[in-house]
Design a protein around this motif. Structure first.
Motif, PDB file in Angstrom:
ATOM      1  N   UNK A   1     -43.340 -94.902   8.957  1.00 30.96           N
ATOM      2  CA  UNK A   1     -42.033 -93.273   8.660  1.00 30.96           C
ATOM      3  C   UNK A   1     -41.869 -92.969   7.653  1.00 30.96           C
ATOM      4  N   UNK A   2     -43.286 -93.413   6.850  1.00 31.64           N
ATOM      5  CA  UNK A   2     -43.648 -92.221   5.787  1.00 31.64           C
ATOM      6  C   UNK A   2     -43.145 -90.682   5.554  1.00 31.64           C
ATOM      7  N   UNK A   3     -44.185 -89.815   6.773  1.00 32.41           N
ATOM      8  CA  UNK A   3     -44.603 -88.995   6.280  1.00 32.41           C
ATOM      9  C   UNK A   3     -43.088 -88.078   6.738  1.00 32.41           C
ATOM     10  N   UNK A   4     -43.100 -89.050   7.931  1.00 35.75           N
ATOM     11  CA  UNK A   4     -41.697 -88.051   8.082  1.00 35.75           C
ATOM     12  C   UNK A   4     -40.424 -87.988   7.778  1.00 35.75           C
ATOM     13  N   UNK A   5     -39.755 -89.103   6.651  1.00 35.46           N
ATOM     14  CA  UNK A   5     -39.083 -88.921   6.094  1.00 35.46           C
ATOM     15  C   UNK A   5     -39.034 -88.625   4.539  1.00 35.46           C
ATOM     16  N   UNK A   6     -40.933 -87.957   4.531  1.00 30.62           N
ATOM     17  CA  UNK A   6     -40.744 -86.596   3.275  1.00 30.62           C
ATOM     18  C   UNK A   6     -40.095 -85.456   3.461  1.00 30.62           C
ATOM     19  N   UNK A   7     -41.053 -85.581   4.987  1.00 29.38           N
ATOM     20  CA  UNK A   7     -40.214 -83.580   5.110  1.00 29.38           C
ATOM     21  C   UNK A   7     -38.808 -83.517   5.355  1.00 29.38           C
ATOM     22  N   UNK A   8     -38.331 -85.229   5.887  1.00 35.04           N
ATOM     23  CA  UNK A   8     -36.546 -84.649   6.161  1.00 35.04           C
ATOM     24  C   UNK A   8     -35.884 -84.530   4.390  1.00 35.04           C
TER      25      UNK A   8
ATOM     26  N   UNK B   1     -37.827 -82.998   1.760  1.00 39.06           N
ATOM     27  CA  UNK B   1     -38.188 -82.023   1.505  1.00 39.06           C
ATOM     28  C   UNK B   1     -38.038 -80.814   2.716  1.00 39.06           C
ATOM     29  N   UNK B   2     -36.906 -79.891   2.162  1.00 36.53           N
ATOM     30  CA  UNK B   2     -37.437 -78.716   4.010  1.00 36.53           C
ATOM     31  C   UNK B   2     -38.773 -78.110   3.136  1.00 36.53           C
ATOM     32  N   UNK B   3     -39.154 -78.400   4.195  1.00 36.20           N
ATOM     33  CA  UNK B   3     -41.005 -76.714   4.607  1.00 36.20           C
ATOM     34  C   UNK B   3     -41.936 -77.582   4.355  1.00 36.20           C
ATOM     35  N   UNK B   4     -41.851 -78.809   4.019  1.00 39.15           N
ATOM     36  CA  UNK B   4     -43.168 -79.753   3.405  1.00 39.15           C
ATOM     37  C   UNK B   4     -43.518 -80.316   5.037  1.00 39.15           C
ATOM     38  N   UNK B   5     -42.929 -80.212   5.816  1.00 40.56           N
ATOM     39  CA  UNK B   5     -43.982 -80.583   7.696  1.00 40.56           C
ATOM     40  C   UNK B   5     -45.400 -79.126   7.191  1.00 40.56           C
ATOM     41  N   UNK B   6     -44.844 -77.935   7.630  1.00 43.70           N
ATOM     42  CA  UNK B   6     -45.850 -76.937   7.853  1.00 43.70           C
ATOM     43  C   UNK B   6     -47.157 -77.303   6.951  1.00 43.70           C
ATOM     44  N   UNK B   7     -46.465 -77.368   5.216  1.00 40.46           N
ATOM     45  CA  UNK B   7     -47.801 -77.990   4.907  1.00 40.46           C
ATOM     46  C   UNK B   7     -48.389 -78.869   4.680  1.00 40.46           C
TER      47      UNK B   7
ATOM     48  N   UNK C   1     -50.124 -78.847  -3.531  1.00 38.11           N
ATOM     49  CA  UNK C   1     -49.100 -78.394  -3.913  1.00 38.11           C
ATOM     50  C   UNK C   1     -48.053 -77.337  -3.522  1.00 38.11           C
ATOM     51  N   UNK C   2     -46.410 -77.530  -3.682  1.00 37.44           N
ATOM     52  CA  UNK C   2     -46.018 -76.554  -2.415  1.00 37.44           C
ATOM     53  C   UNK C   2     -44.318 -77.729  -3.869  1.00 37.44           C
ATOM     54  N   UNK C   3     -44.434 -75.784  -3.857  1.00 37.67           N
ATOM     55  CA  UNK C   3     -43.031 -75.471  -4.947  1.00 37.67           C
ATOM     56  C   UNK C   3     -42.892 -75.846  -6.372  1.00 37.67           C
ATOM     57  N   UNK C   4     -42.796 -77.259  -6.873  1.00 36.49           N
ATOM     58  CA  UNK C   4     -42.975 -77.649  -7.891  1.00 36.49           C
ATOM     59  C   UNK C   4     -43.771 -79.074  -7.207  1.00 36.49           C
ATOM     60  N   UNK C   5     -44.258 -79.430  -6.451  1.00 35.60           N
ATOM     61  CA  UNK C   5     -44.537 -80.819  -5.802  1.00 35.60           C
ATOM     62  C   UNK C   5     -45.882 -81.014  -5.774  1.00 35.60           C
ATOM     63  N   UNK C   6     -46.685 -82.040  -5.969  1.00 40.09           N
ATOM     64  CA  UNK C   6     -47.817 -82.287  -5.730  1.00 40.09           C
ATOM     65  C   UNK C   6     -47.855 -82.795  -4.598  1.00 40.09           C
ATOM     66  N   UNK C   7     -48.246 -82.497  -3.412  1.00 42.08           N
ATOM     67  CA  UNK C   7     -48.145 -83.831  -2.355  1.00 42.08           C
ATOM     68  C   UNK C   7     -49.507 -84.394  -1.735  1.00 42.08           C
ATOM     69  N   UNK C   8     -50.456 -85.742  -2.220  1.00 43.86           N
ATOM     70  CA  UNK C   8     -51.299 -86.058  -1.804  1.00 43.86           C
ATOM     71  C   UNK C   8     -51.206 -87.125  -0.802  1.00 43.86           C
TER      72      UNK C   8
END
Lengths: 130, 363
Positions: free
Chosen positions: B153-160, B162-168, B179-186
Motif C-alpha cells: 500500500x506504499x504508493x497509494x499512501x504516498x499519493x494521499x 503529496x497531492x498531485x503525485x498520483x498523476x505523475x 521529479x515533482x516539485x521539490x521531490x525526486x520520486x523513484x
C-alpha cells in the motif's frame, strides 16, 4: 521498579534467579536483557540432568539481531527446562519473568548470596548504560 | 561523535531504539523489529535512509565518464528518470560499492551510494574524473534527505500524502523516477515490495515523515530493513561483497556488462579470473539461526570443501532461518549441506533466492 522484581536475585550477566520453596532455583533472563536483544526467535536449552558449574555457558537465546549466551548463575543440576519456549521464544519478550529457561537443583545454595539484589542490579544497568 | 540525519530528533520522539550504524546514529526499531517487518510485507512502512549519499555528476559527456566508471552499462539508460543498479569496481575487479545511477539529462546523472563507503566513493570518483573528465562537477548532496516508503500500500499512501503525485507517478515502472516539485520520486527499494524511494530537501524531511505517518505509514528501523532485503535476496555491501570479492562470485553477474565492446574499470581482471564461487540461498532445515561467517560444510566427492555464510538470519515471513552463502560454483539447488553453528552441524538445503517477493514465499 516493575522491570526488576524485588523478590528475585540477579547475575551480572543479566539472568534472574528465583529460589523456589522446594529447594530448586528457577533461571531466566531479565527484562532489561530481552529489551537489549530485541525480538526473540530461537532458544537452545540445556539437557535435563546436566551438571552446571557457576558461570558456565548453558543456553543460547537468539533474537532477530544476535545470538547471546546464557550463563548458569549458580552451580547445580538441571532438573527441568521450559520447552514451551522452543516453539514460542517470543514469550521472553512478553514477560521475561514468567518465561523461565531452566530449573536447577543447587549444589551450594550459599552461592545465591553472591548474586545481586534488585537494587544492585538496577545500579549495574545504570552503570552499563554509560 | 555520531553523524545524524535530518530525522534524528523525529526518531527519538517516536521512541526508536537508536544504534551506532557505521558511525551514524540510526533507528534499529521502534518497538518490535518483527512487527515492522510484517508491516512492510502486508501494508506500508517508511525508512529513513538519509545516511546514504546522493551524488550529482554534472557536465558535458557525463555518460562517457560513467561508461568507464561503472560495471553495468549506462547506455541501457535511454529514458529520462530511468535507474540502473551497478557495481563500481577496482582495477582488480573488487567491489568498491554498489549503487543506483539515475539518468536525468545528458549533462546530469545522479548516483545514490552507500553510507559506509560514501567518502571512499567520492574520493575514487573525483580521482577518476580528474584523469579522464576534468570538466565534470561532482556534488555530494548532504542537503538532501531520503525516505523509502515500501509495501503493497506504499504508493497509494504516498499519493494521499503529496497531492498531485498520483498523476505523475502512477505509470512509473520499477526503476523509473520522476521529479515533482521539490521531490525526486523513484519506484525503487530494498525490500522486495512495491514502493518509492523519495529524495527531498533535508529541511522538509521531518514534516513529510509526519504526514506519511498520519497517512498510516509506520516507521521501520534498520533491523527490519535487513531481514526484508535478505528475504528479497538483495546483496548488502560489506557483507555479501566488498573490495576483496568480485561481482561474478557475488550473485551480481547480471549487473556486469561483459558483452559490449565498452571498456570499464575492472573489466580486464574479471575476464582473466576463473569464477570458482557463487552466492546461493540456504534454508535451514534444523532449528537454529544462520548468521554471517558461519562455515558451510559440503560433503562428498569433488565438492568436498567449505563455504561461508555472508548474510544470515531469521526470516519472519518463512518463520525459518535463511542465508546467502558463498559456495563452490558446482553446488546445485536441492543439495544438502551442513552449517557449523557453535559446536553443532545443522542441516541446510541449497535454494534459489529471492526467498520472498511481493509478500509471497518463493521457497
Amino acid at each position: 521498579m516493575m522491570s526488576i522484581p524485588a523478590a528475585l536475585k540477579y547475575a551480572k550477566s543479566h539472568e534472574w534467579v528465583k529460589a523456589e520453596e522446594d529447594g530448586t532455583v528457577t533461571v531466566g533472563i531479565s527484562h532489561h536483557a530481552q529489551e537489549l536483544l530485541g525480538d526473540m526467535v530461537f532458544v537452545e536449552l540445556p539437557k535435563v540432568g546436566r551438571s552446571l558449574a557457576k558461570s558456565e555457558e548453558c543456553a543460547v537465546v537468539e533474537s532477530v539481531k544476535s545470538a547471546s549466551d546464557v550463563y548458569s548463575p549458580i552451580s547445580g543440576e538441571v532438573v527441568a527446562v521450559n520447552t514451551e519456549l522452543e516453539s514460542a521464544p517470543e514469550k521472553i519478550n512478553q514477560d521475561a519473568y514468567t518465561a523461565w529457561l531452566f530449573r536447577l537443583k543447587p549444589t551450594n545454595l550459599g552461592e545465591m548470596d553472591a548474586l545481586l539484589d534488585a537494587a544492585g542490579y538496577e545500579k549495574l544497568i545504570a552503570e552499563e548504560a554509560h | 561523535m555520531l553523524k545524524t540525519t535530518p530525522l534524528n530528533e523525529t526518531h527519538r520522539v517516536m521512541q526508536a531504539k537508536m544504534v551506532d550504524f557505521g558511525g551514524w546514529d540510526m533507528p534499529l526499531h521502534y518497538g518490535s523489529q518483527l512487527d515492522e517487518h510484517h508491516q512492510v510485507r502486508r501494508d506500508a512502512g517508511m525508512f529513513d535512509v538519509s545516511h546514504m549519499l546522493v551524488v550529482d555528476i554534472r557536465g558535458e559527456n557525463v555518460r562517457d565518464f560513467l561508461r568507464g566508471l561503472l560495471a553495468n552499462n549506462v547506455d541501457k539508460l535511454t529514458l529520462t528518470g530511468k535507474a540502473l543498479y551497478s557495481c563500481m569496481l577496482t582495477p582488480e575487479g573488487g567491489v568498491i560499492d554498489d549503487l543506483i545511477v539515475y539518468f536525468m539529462t545528458e549533462s546530469w546523472f545522479r548516483l545514490v551510494v552507500n553510507a559506509g563507503t560514501a567518502d571512499k566513493d567520492i574520493a575514487w570518483i573525483t580521482r577518476q574524473a580528474g584523469q579522464s573528465a576534468p570538466q565534470l562537477e561532482i556534488t555530494p548532496r548532504r542537503d538532501l534527505a531520503m525516505i523509502a516508503v515500501q509495501g503493497p500500500n506504499a504508493r497509494s499512501k504516498v499519493w494521499a500524502t503529496i497531492p498531485g503525485t498520483q498523476a505523475v507517478t502512477e505509470f512509473l515502472k520499477p526503476f523509473q523516477s520522476v521529479v515533482f516539485e521539490s521531490y525526486f520520486i523513484a519506484r525503487t527499494g530494498y525490500t522486495g515490495e512495491d514502493g518509492f524511494e523519495i529524495i527531498l530537501p533535508a529541511d522538509d524531511a521531518p514534516a513529510f515523515w509526519q504526514k506519511l505517518h498520519a497517512a498510516g505509514v509506520a516507521p521501520i528501523g534498520l533491523g527490519a530493513r535487513d531481514t526484508l532485503r535478505l528475504e528479497a535476496g538483495m546483496n548488502l555491501y560489506g557483507q555479501d561483497m566488498d573490495e576483496t570479492t568480485n561481482p561474478l562470485e557475488s550473485g551480481l553477474a547480471w549487473t556486469v556488462d561483459l558483452k559490449s565492446d565498452r571498456d570499464f574499470i575492472g573489466k580486464f581482471s574479471l575476464q582473466q579470473k576463473p569464477v570458482r564461487q557463487k552466492l546461493t540461498g540456504l534454508l535451514l532445515l534444523d532449528k537454529g539461526i544462520l548468521r554471517s561467517h558461519q562455515k558451510v560444510i559440503i560433503k562428498g566427492g569433488e565438492l568436498s570443501g567449505q563455504g561461508e555464510i555472508t548474510s544470515g538470519g531469521f526470516s519472519p515471513t518463512l518463520n525459518q532461518s535463511i542465508a546467502l552463502a558463498r559456495v563452490p560454483v558446482e553446488l546445485a539447488v536441492g543439495d544438502e549441506v551442513s552449517v557449523l553453528i557453535r559446536d553443532r552441524q545443522l542441516a541446510a538445503r541449497v535454494v534459489n533466492y529471492p526467498f520472498v517477493r511481493n509478500g509471497k514465499a518463493l521457497v
